[in-house]
Enzyme design. Structure first.
Site, PDB file in Angstrom:
ATOM      1  N   GLU A  20      25.945  10.663  14.459  1.00  0.00           N
ATOM      2  CA  GLU A  20      26.236   9.337  13.910  1.00  0.00           C
ATOM      3  C   GLU A  20      27.690   8.934  14.155  1.00  0.00           C
ATOM      4  O   GLU A  20      28.605   9.738  13.974  1.00  0.00           O
ATOM      5  CB  GLU A  20      25.972   9.355  12.395  1.00  0.00           C
ATOM      6  CG  GLU A  20      26.374   8.079  11.668  1.00  0.00           C
ATOM      7  CD  GLU A  20      26.297   8.221  10.151  1.00  0.00           C
ATOM      8  OE1 GLU A  20      26.165   7.179   9.483  1.00  0.00           O
ATOM      9  OE2 GLU A  20      26.352   9.363   9.629  1.00  0.00           O
ATOM     10  N   LYS A  34      22.163   0.347  11.566  1.00  0.00           N
ATOM     11  CA  LYS A  34      21.843   0.864  10.232  1.00  0.00           C
ATOM     12  C   LYS A  34      21.474  -0.301   9.311  1.00  0.00           C
ATOM     13  O   LYS A  34      22.227  -1.270   9.179  1.00  0.00           O
ATOM     14  CB  LYS A  34      23.058   1.614   9.684  1.00  0.00           C
ATOM     15  CG  LYS A  34      22.758   2.672   8.640  1.00  0.00           C
ATOM     16  CD  LYS A  34      24.049   3.409   8.301  1.00  0.00           C
ATOM     17  CE  LYS A  34      23.781   4.809   7.799  1.00  0.00           C
ATOM     18  NZ  LYS A  34      25.039   5.515   7.471  1.00  0.00           N
ATOM     19  N   CYS A  40      21.393   8.817   9.273  1.00  0.00           N
ATOM     20  CA  CYS A  40      21.892   9.380   8.023  1.00  0.00           C
ATOM     21  C   CYS A  40      20.969   9.033   6.844  1.00  0.00           C
ATOM     22  O   CYS A  40      19.787   9.342   6.876  1.00  0.00           O
ATOM     23  CB  CYS A  40      23.337   8.930   7.792  1.00  0.00           C
ATOM     24  SG  CYS A  40      24.319  10.054   6.770  1.00  0.00           S
TER      25      CYS A  40
END
Length: 302
Positions: A43, A131, A167
């Site tokens: 990430e 995200k 994540c």
């Protein structure tokens, strides 16, 4: 039916986009020489995951002195269509899919996003995922994705569909289900989580999705930060080892194909039997025969 995969547990060159991208290129070259057909990075590797920094944000006010740190981060963020040519060329030279986590700067606005891109073996950008919900104080710097094309893009490979969640998106049951509904076989989970509970999470996802899960984290230490940030106290509270890693690959039964690697940079290789994805769906298919669409339904606004 066989896939040679590589996950790259690595540290960025903090706040230096070009140096980090060159490091990525060298690791793609090394993994390619070792036969990797899929190479997965963590990430927000480029220009770095700004672990421990607050950029002067407090409730109701900001620090002007630390606003300059945010600008420094902003200046080093990746513009997808401008900055990834060398990475695309390296993917093409290696003949491999490459998944890379970046902090992305939007081309038309001033917003930053935590994004993941997937490049094909011919160097084409095949997936661009932003995200959908940054975690906690990440919202100081990263915006929510509001472009439907970046919600849950899927890449069709000869080993099956490949997609990513970043994540703590992986803690969102409906986000996971969105990937399951698209038949994900190669589930990429780039992250910055080195706690033991996270290992339970990625194992559960592999069992739930009956897919291979690529858990890819960074390894970095406090002394890798720019000296002025260390001297100013901006990262003073960090442990000497700020992120330990723990990267690994999980099979569709929830077992380690590769054991977690801690406290060092490493390229981790595995040869995967993709028949296992189909075989493990026999008794459980989260988006197929083990559903009740008459009483439960997920609607994705893409």
């Amino acid at each position: 039916k066989k896939l040679r995969a590589a996950i790259v547990q690595v540290a960025p060159v903090f706040f230096d986009k070009q140096a980090t991208l060159q490091k990525v290129v060298h690791q793609i070259e090394e993994a390619g020489r070792n036969g990797a057909q899929l190479i997965v990075f963590p990430e927000s590797l480029v220009p770095c995951y700004p672990y421990g920094l607050t950029f002067g944000f407090t409730v109701g006010s900001r620090s002007e002195a630390e606003r300059a740190d945010w600008k420094r981060y902003y200046d080093q963020a990746v513009v997808v269509r401008q900055d990834l040519q060398d990475v695309a060329a390296a993917a093409k030279a290696a003949g491999a899919y490459v998944s890379l986590g970046i902090t992305e700067r939007d081309e038309t606005t001033y917003s930053l996003y935590c994004s993941n891109v997937i490049l094909t073996p011919d160097g084409t950008l095949a997936a661009h995922h932003r995200k959908i919900k940054p975690t906690g104080a990440e919202r100081y710097i990263w915006a929510d994705s509001h472009d439907p094309s970046t919600y849950f893009p899927m890449v069709q490979t000869s080993w099956g569909p490949m997609g990513s969640l970043i994540c703590w998106e992986n803690y969102m049951p409906l986000a996971r289900t969105a990937l399951y509904q698209k038949g994900v076989s190669l589930y990429l989970a780039p992250n910055t989580n080195d706690n033991p509970e996270w290992q339970d999470t990625v194992k559960h996802i592999a069992i739930e999705g009956r897919c291979y899960v690529f858990n890819v984290d960074q390894y970095f230490t406090k002394d890798m930060y720019p000296a002025d940030l260390v001297e100013s106290g901006a990262v003073a509270k960090l442990n000497d080892t700020a992120c330990r890693g723990g990267s690994c690959i999980i099979d569709p039964c929830g077992h380690y194909v590769t054991e977690p690697v801690w406290d060092r940079e490493a390229i981790i290789y595995a040869d995967l039997d993709m028949d296992q994805v189909v075989l493990r769906h026999m008794e459980f298919d989260a988006a197929g025969h083990y559903t009740r669409p008459d009483i439960l339904e997920l609607i994705v606004h893409e």
